[in-house]
Motif scaffolding. Structure first.
Motif, PDB file in Angstrom:
ATOM      1  N   ARG A  74       1.306  20.876  78.353  1.00 12.92           N
ATOM      2  CA  ARG A  74       1.843  20.788  76.997  1.00 12.92           C
ATOM      3  C   ARG A  74       3.313  21.214  76.946  1.00 12.92           C
ATOM      4  O   ARG A  74       3.696  22.193  77.594  1.00 12.92           O
ATOM      5  CB  ARG A  74       1.039  21.666  76.047  1.00 12.92           C
ATOM      6  N   GLY A  75       4.098  20.462  76.183  1.00  8.14           N
ATOM      7  CA  GLY A  75       5.504  20.796  76.021  1.00  8.14           C
ATOM      8  C   GLY A  75       6.419  20.109  77.023  1.00  8.14           C
ATOM      9  O   GLY A  75       7.634  20.037  76.803  1.00  8.14           O
ATOM     10  N   GLN A  76       5.845  19.595  78.110  1.00  9.49           N
ATOM     11  CA  GLN A  76       6.677  18.923  79.107  1.00  9.49           C
ATOM     12  C   GLN A  76       7.063  17.522  78.632  1.00  9.49           C
ATOM     13  O   GLN A  76       6.613  17.024  77.590  1.00  9.49           O
ATOM     14  CB  GLN A  76       5.931  18.835  80.440  1.00  9.49           C
ATOM     15  N   ASP A 121       8.816  10.087  66.848  1.00  6.56           N
ATOM     16  CA  ASP A 121      10.064   9.930  67.603  1.00  6.56           C
ATOM     17  C   ASP A 121      10.003  10.566  68.990  1.00  6.56           C
ATOM     18  O   ASP A 121      10.908  10.331  69.809  1.00  6.56           O
ATOM     19  CB  ASP A 121      11.226  10.559  66.819  1.00  6.56           C
ATOM     20  N   ARG A 122       8.974  11.363  69.249  1.00  3.95           N
ATOM     21  CA  ARG A 122       8.822  11.927  70.602  1.00  3.95           C
ATOM     22  C   ARG A 122       8.636  10.806  71.636  1.00  3.95           C
ATOM     23  O   ARG A 122       8.863  11.016  72.832  1.00  3.95           O
ATOM     24  CB  ARG A 122       7.590  12.843  70.670  1.00  3.95           C
ATOM     25  N   PHE A 123       8.218   9.651  71.154  1.00  2.00           N
ATOM     26  CA  PHE A 123       8.034   8.484  72.018  1.00  2.00           C
ATOM     27  C   PHE A 123       9.315   7.648  71.941  1.00  2.00           C
ATOM     28  O   PHE A 123       9.726   7.213  70.856  1.00  2.00           O
ATOM     29  CB  PHE A 123       6.848   7.644  71.567  1.00  2.00           C
ATOM     30  N   SER A 124       9.939   7.461  73.071  1.00  2.00           N
ATOM     31  CA  SER A 124      11.151   6.655  73.100  1.00  2.00           C
ATOM     32  C   SER A 124      11.120   5.783  74.346  1.00  2.00           C
ATOM     33  O   SER A 124      10.302   6.011  75.265  1.00  2.00           O
ATOM     34  CB  SER A 124      12.400   7.530  73.102  1.00  2.00           C
ATOM     35  N   GLY A 125      12.016   4.819  74.389  1.00  2.00           N
ATOM     36  CA  GLY A 125      11.996   3.915  75.527  1.00  2.00           C
ATOM     37  C   GLY A 125      13.363   3.392  75.864  1.00  2.00           C
ATOM     38  O   GLY A 125      14.364   3.736  75.230  1.00  2.00           O
ATOM     39  N   HIS A 126      13.322   2.564  76.870  1.00  2.00           N
ATOM     40  CA  HIS A 126      14.575   1.963  77.317  1.00  2.00           C
ATOM     41  C   HIS A 126      14.227   0.686  78.058  1.00  2.00           C
ATOM     42  O   HIS A 126      13.169   0.592  78.694  1.00  2.00           O
ATOM     43  CB  HIS A 126      15.308   2.931  78.261  1.00  2.00           C
ATOM     44  N   ASN A 131       9.368   7.127  77.519  1.00  2.00           N
ATOM     45  CA  ASN A 131       9.544   8.565  77.601  1.00  2.00           C
ATOM     46  C   ASN A 131       8.764   9.239  76.477  1.00  2.00           C
ATOM     47  O   ASN A 131       8.791   8.778  75.334  1.00  2.00           O
ATOM     48  CB  ASN A 131      11.022   8.944  77.453  1.00  2.00           C
ATOM     49  N   VAL A 132       8.086  10.313  76.826  1.00  2.00           N
ATOM     50  CA  VAL A 132       7.391  11.104  75.812  1.00  2.00           C
ATOM     51  C   VAL A 132       7.834  12.542  75.979  1.00  2.00           C
ATOM     52  O   VAL A 132       7.702  13.134  77.063  1.00  2.00           O
ATOM     53  CB  VAL A 132       5.860  11.013  75.937  1.00  2.00           C
ATOM     54  N   ASN A 133       8.397  13.110  74.908  1.00  6.55           N
ATOM     55  CA  ASN A 133       8.852  14.504  74.914  1.00  6.55           C
ATOM     56  C   ASN A 133       7.825  15.417  74.272  1.00  6.55           C
ATOM     57  O   ASN A 133       6.962  14.967  73.507  1.00  6.55           O
ATOM     58  CB  ASN A 133      10.164  14.615  74.126  1.00  6.55           C
ATOM     59  N   ALA A 134       7.938  16.706  74.583  1.00  3.55           N
ATOM     60  CA  ALA A 134       7.104  17.730  73.939  1.00  3.55           C
ATOM     61  C   ALA A 134       5.639  17.312  73.917  1.00  3.55           C
ATOM     62  O   ALA A 134       5.013  17.202  72.863  1.00  3.55           O
ATOM     63  CB  ALA A 134       7.616  17.997  72.526  1.00  3.55           C
ATOM     64  N   LEU A 135       5.095  17.064  75.095  1.00  2.00           N
ATOM     65  CA  LEU A 135       3.746  16.532  75.217  1.00  2.00           C
ATOM     66  C   LEU A 135       2.713  17.395  74.504  1.00  2.00           C
ATOM     67  O   LEU A 135       2.757  18.630  74.541  1.00  2.00           O
ATOM     68  CB  LEU A 135       3.366  16.404  76.691  1.00  2.00           C
ATOM     69  N   LEU A 136       1.776  16.699  73.862  1.00  2.00           N
ATOM     70  CA  LEU A 136       0.630  17.331  73.202  1.00  2.00           C
ATOM     71  C   LEU A 136      -0.642  16.922  73.940  1.00  2.00           C
ATOM     72  O   LEU A 136      -0.677  15.898  74.621  1.00  2.00           O
ATOM     73  CB  LEU A 136       0.550  16.871  71.743  1.00  2.00           C
TER      74      LEU A 136
END
Lengths: 113, 115
Positions: free
Chosen positions: B15-17, B62-67, B77-82
């Protein structure tokens, strides 16, 4: 919001039995409809799709589906299933001009020899 | 003809990674879509990229982003994993010009486990 409902979550059949899997969608406009299959250990692959024309569409491996606009349905059928049809089946729809699929929850089919 | 490929196959995070998943589309395809498939559910649309821009987005934070890169490959990309981000992440490719009737080809997925 658009949604897709698949009526049966689990179906168990014997070989040679007939199959019908239900799919209903909620959207009043033009839709494109798809059935995908996921065999054990494999990735999602297209069985068949409908976007216009004859509402009865035929796909791979003897599958077919019928689009009934008045019922908002796109049911999948196969007259005689085989053990190799054991898989999870997903109905999906996209609407408008974008190729964004909305999936149902899936139906897990087990065929016993 | 190479199909859609994804890497890695499996990932375990806490979590959080933050995590980055990668996808290469089928040869000749220019559009990449990402889906999340939780256990026992159908895939849910996250977003779609073509011409290196996000064109459509599903109901994801918005924790989910891409490129998307010039060679059409893509990252999620997924930030601050739950814990609830644990799922199979699927990449699908298609051809934009073919429109909404075009078949989306799916990769094998990346199984993400968040502890």
């Amino acid at each position: 919001a658009q949604s897709v409902s698949q009526h049966n979550h689990h179906v168990i059949l014997s070989e040679a039995a007939s199959l019908e899997l239900g799919c209903n969608y909620s959207y009043g406009g033009t839709v494109n409809l798809f059935w995908y299959v996921q065999y054990p250990g494999q990735h999602l692959q297209l069985l068949l799709k409908y976007f216009s024309g004859d509402p009865l569409v035929k796909g791979i491996k003897g599958f077919e589906a019928e689009f009934i606009k008045s019922k908002f349905s796109f049911n999948l059928r196969k007259p005689s299933v085989q053990w190799s049809d054991t898989a999870e089946y997903f109905c999906a729809v996209n609407t408008g001009g974008y190729n964004k699929l909305i999936f149902g929850a899936g139906t897990r089919l087990a065929v016993h020899p | 003809d190479a199909g859609v490929t994804q890497s890695p196959t499996h990932l375990i995070k806490t979590r959080g990674q933050q995590v980055t998943l990668r996808c290469s589309p089928k040869s000749g395809h220019d559009t990449v879509s990402w889906y999340q498939q939780a256990l026992g559910q159908g895939p849910q649309f996250i977003f779609q990229y073509y011409e290196e821009e996000e064109r459509q987005r599903g109901n994801f934070p918005d924790r989910f982003s891409g490129h998307q890169f010039p060679n059409y490959s893509s990252e999620l990309n997924v930030n601050a994993l739950l814990l609830g981000d644990s799922a199979l992440y699927l990449c699908a490719s298609s051809l934009r010009l073919a429109g909404a009737t075009d078949t989306q080809y799916f990769g094998p997925g990346t199984r993400l486990t968040v502890l």
